[in-house]
Design a protein around this motif. Structure first.
Motif, mmCIF file in Angstrom:
data_model
loop_
_atom_site.group_PDB
_atom_site.id
_atom_site.type_symbol
_atom_site.label_atom_id
_atom_site.label_comp_id
_atom_site.label_asym_id
_atom_site.label_seq_id
_atom_site.Cartn_x
_atom_site.Cartn_y
_atom_site.Cartn_z
ATOM 1 N N GLY A 59 0.809 -1.211 0.000
ATOM 2 C CA GLY A 59 0.000 0.000 0.000
ATOM 3 C C GLY A 59 0.838 1.255 0.000
ATOM 4 N N GLU A 60 0.153 2.391 0.179
ATOM 5 C CA GLU A 60 0.822 3.700 0.137
ATOM 6 C C GLU A 60 1.697 3.968 1.360
ATOM 7 O OE1 GLU A 60 -1.755 6.984 -0.645
ATOM 8 O OE2 GLU A 60 -2.838 5.890 -2.197
ATOM 9 N N ASN A 61 1.338 3.382 2.492
ATOM 10 C CA ASN A 61 2.052 3.677 3.731
ATOM 11 C C ASN A 61 2.416 2.377 4.458
ATOM 12 O OD1 ASN A 61 3.191 5.208 5.758
ATOM 13 N ND2 ASN A 61 1.262 5.486 6.844
ATOM 14 N N PRO A 62 3.364 1.590 3.903
ATOM 15 C CA PRO A 62 3.729 0.343 4.591
ATOM 16 C C PRO A 62 4.382 0.639 5.934
ATOM 17 C CG PRO A 62 5.246 0.782 2.793
ATOM 18 C CD PRO A 62 4.165 1.832 2.720
ATOM 19 N N THR A 63 4.148 -0.248 6.909
ATOM 20 C CA THR A 63 4.744 -0.081 8.233
ATOM 21 C C THR A 63 5.932 -1.021 8.443
ATOM 22 O OG1 THR A 63 3.245 -1.685 9.247
ATOM 23 C CG2 THR A 63 2.530 0.628 9.209
ATOM 24 N N ALA A 64 6.207 -1.864 7.446
ATOM 25 C CA ALA A 64 7.350 -2.772 7.477
ATOM 26 C C ALA A 64 8.061 -2.666 6.131
ATOM 27 C CB ALA A 64 6.890 -4.206 7.729
ATOM 28 N N VAL A 65 9.344 -2.303 6.171
ATOM 29 C CA VAL A 65 10.092 -2.044 4.947
ATOM 30 C C VAL A 65 11.410 -2.820 4.977
ATOM 31 C CG1 VAL A 65 11.207 -0.255 3.551
ATOM 32 C CG2 VAL A 65 9.096 0.266 4.786
ATOM 33 N N GLN A 66 11.664 -3.588 3.914
ATOM 34 C CA GLN A 66 12.939 -4.290 3.805
ATOM 35 C C GLN A 66 14.035 -3.267 3.538
ATOM 36 O OE1 GLN A 66 13.099 -7.518 0.972
ATOM 37 N NE2 GLN A 66 15.311 -7.588 1.033
ATOM 38 N N VAL A 67 15.097 -3.311 4.344
ATOM 39 C CA VAL A 67 16.195 -2.354 4.193
ATOM 40 C C VAL A 67 17.503 -3.007 3.775
ATOM 41 C CG1 VAL A 67 15.211 -0.670 5.787
ATOM 42 C CG2 VAL A 67 16.756 -2.449 6.659
ATOM 43 N N ALA A 68 17.578 -4.338 3.841
ATOM 44 C CA ALA A 68 18.806 -5.031 3.449
ATOM 45 C C ALA A 68 18.477 -6.476 3.107
ATOM 46 C CB ALA A 68 19.837 -4.988 4.573
ATOM 47 N N SER A 69 19.315 -7.052 2.268
ATOM 48 C CA SER A 69 19.204 -8.473 1.967
ATOM 49 C C SER A 69 20.551 -8.983 1.488
ATOM 50 C CB SER A 69 18.122 -8.726 0.920
ATOM 51 O OG SER A 69 18.462 -8.117 -0.300
ATOM 52 N N ALA A 70 20.727 -10.281 1.599
ATOM 53 C CA ALA A 70 21.953 -10.913 1.133
ATOM 54 C C ALA A 70 21.802 -11.252 -0.347
ATOM 55 C CB ALA A 70 22.210 -12.183 1.943
ATOM 56 N N ALA A 71 22.904 -11.530 -0.991
ATOM 57 C CA ALA A 71 22.860 -11.890 -2.406
ATOM 58 C C ALA A 71 22.009 -13.134 -2.643
ATOM 59 C CB ALA A 71 24.288 -12.114 -2.912
ATOM 60 N N THR A 72 21.918 -14.001 -1.651
ATOM 61 C CA THR A 72 21.161 -15.255 -1.796
ATOM 62 C C THR A 72 19.738 -15.187 -1.253
ATOM 63 O OG1 THR A 72 22.085 -16.037 0.297
ATOM 64 C CG2 THR A 72 23.261 -16.662 -1.713
ATOM 65 N N THR A 73 19.321 -14.041 -0.731
ATOM 66 C CA THR A 73 17.987 -13.941 -0.128
ATOM 67 C C THR A 73 16.883 -14.297 -1.116
ATOM 68 O OG1 THR A 73 18.683 -12.307 1.495
ATOM 69 C CG2 THR A 73 16.347 -12.383 1.005
ATOM 70 N N ASN A 74 16.952 -13.817 -2.355
ATOM 71 C CA ASN A 74 15.892 -14.068 -3.338
ATOM 72 C C ASN A 74 15.750 -15.532 -3.720
ATOM 73 O OD1 ASN A 74 15.166 -11.387 -3.408
ATOM 74 N ND2 ASN A 74 16.516 -10.900 -5.112
ATOM 75 N N THR A 75 16.781 -16.333 -3.527
ATOM 76 C CA THR A 75 16.692 -17.757 -3.851
ATOM 77 C C THR A 75 16.454 -18.612 -2.609
ATOM 78 O OG1 THR A 75 19.100 -17.988 -3.689
ATOM 79 C CG2 THR A 75 18.174 -17.485 -5.879
ATOM 80 N N SER A 76 16.357 -17.991 -1.456
ATOM 81 C CA SER A 76 16.176 -18.707 -0.197
ATOM 82 C C SER A 76 14.691 -18.916 0.084
ATOM 83 C CB SER A 76 16.808 -17.925 0.955
ATOM 84 O OG SER A 76 16.435 -18.463 2.198
ATOM 85 N N SER A 77 14.296 -20.141 0.430
ATOM 86 C CA SER A 77 12.896 -20.418 0.769
ATOM 87 C C SER A 77 12.508 -19.779 2.100
ATOM 88 C CB SER A 77 12.657 -21.925 0.831
ATOM 89 O OG SER A 77 13.463 -22.502 1.846
ATOM 90 N N SER A 78 13.497 -19.394 2.909
ATOM 91 C CA SER A 78 13.223 -18.785 4.220
ATOM 92 C C SER A 78 13.557 -17.296 4.262
ATOM 93 C CB SER A 78 14.013 -19.529 5.304
ATOM 94 O OG SER A 78 15.402 -19.349 5.096
ATOM 95 N N PHE A 79 13.866 -16.691 3.107
ATOM 96 C CA PHE A 79 14.245 -15.271 3.004
ATOM 97 C C PHE A 79 15.480 -14.948 3.843
ATOM 98 C CE2 PHE A 79 9.628 -15.498 2.408
ATOM 99 C CZ PHE A 79 9.525 -15.034 1.098
ATOM 100 N N PHE A 80 16.303 -15.961 4.093
ATOM 101 C CA PHE A 80 17.495 -15.818 4.925
ATOM 102 C C PHE A 80 18.339 -14.625 4.480
ATOM 103 C CE2 PHE A 80 22.000 -16.992 5.837
ATOM 104 C CZ PHE A 80 21.922 -16.941 7.215
ATOM 105 N N GLY A 81 18.686 -13.768 5.444
ATOM 106 C CA GLY A 81 19.532 -12.613 5.176
ATOM 107 C C GLY A 81 18.785 -11.310 4.972
#
Length: 192
Positions: A59-81
């Motif tokens: 939405g327009e005003n999210p209250t939870a924002v991703q600020v960092a991720s690891a290079a492998t986060t997008n391929t992780s089933s657990s969003f690790f990193g």
């Protein structure tokens, strides 16, 4: 000649040494024992708090924002990193339009390679009634798909100074499409 120069600075060195020893002698001790009553602490009590946290990722005003991720986060089933910063609404009821009682401010990191598990470091900042302006600090592991999760209270401020206890969390609702969640909290906190 060198001795003459050194003798001319001797009075200055003496004054500096004298002032340094006076300052050291008058410094407060590193630690001391104090009476709890000297801080206004009275009998310890147990308070039960019940509220709902609204974690909004879309939405327009999210209250939870991703600020960092690891290079492998997008391929992780657990969003690790992945690391997410939050400023979530706390309400008295499960509806987002229920009476606001505070905010959950902090962050969580996806900390498991094999399951959806979060390391949470969050302050619950209360804005209602006698708890207005007080906080409770939580630090712990949240295994998201467990029915009930328990997180330790590691401190607090204001009314909750010297707080300790635990929070029981259970997911009230979760929108699989959007990722938004409402989490029910039962908090048991010992404080003065």
């Amino acid at each position: 000649m060198a001795n003459a120069v050194l003798r001319s600075f001797l009075p200055i060195f003496s004054v500096i040494f004298f002032l340094t020893t006076i300052n050291v002698a008058s410094a407060k001790p590193f630690s001391k024992t104090v009476s709890p009553s000297s801080l206004g602490l009275k009998k310890e009590k147990l308070t039960h708090l019940h509220f709902f946290l609204h974690d909004i990722l879309t939405g327009e005003n999210p209250t939870a924002v991703q600020v960092a991720s690891a290079a492998t986060t997008n391929t992780s089933s657990s969003f690790f990193g992945s690391v997410v910063v939050i400023d979530d609404l706390l309400t008295a009821g499960p509806d987002v339009k229920s009476k606001t009682v505070g905010r959950a401010q902090g962050m969580f990191a996806f900390a498991s390679q094999s399951e959806l598990s979060l390391l949470m470091t969050i302050n619950y900042v209360f804005t209602e009634g006698k708890f207005n302006g007080s906080t409770i600090s939580i630090l712990g592991r949240n295994a998201v798909f467990s029915g009930v999760r328990e997180l330790p209270i590691v401190g607090g401020s204001g009314v909750f100074r010297f707080a300790r206890g635990f929070a029981l969390l259970k997911t009230h609702s979760f929108d699989v499409q959007l990722g938004n969640a409402v989490v029910e909290y039962d908090v048991y906190v010992l404080h003065y």
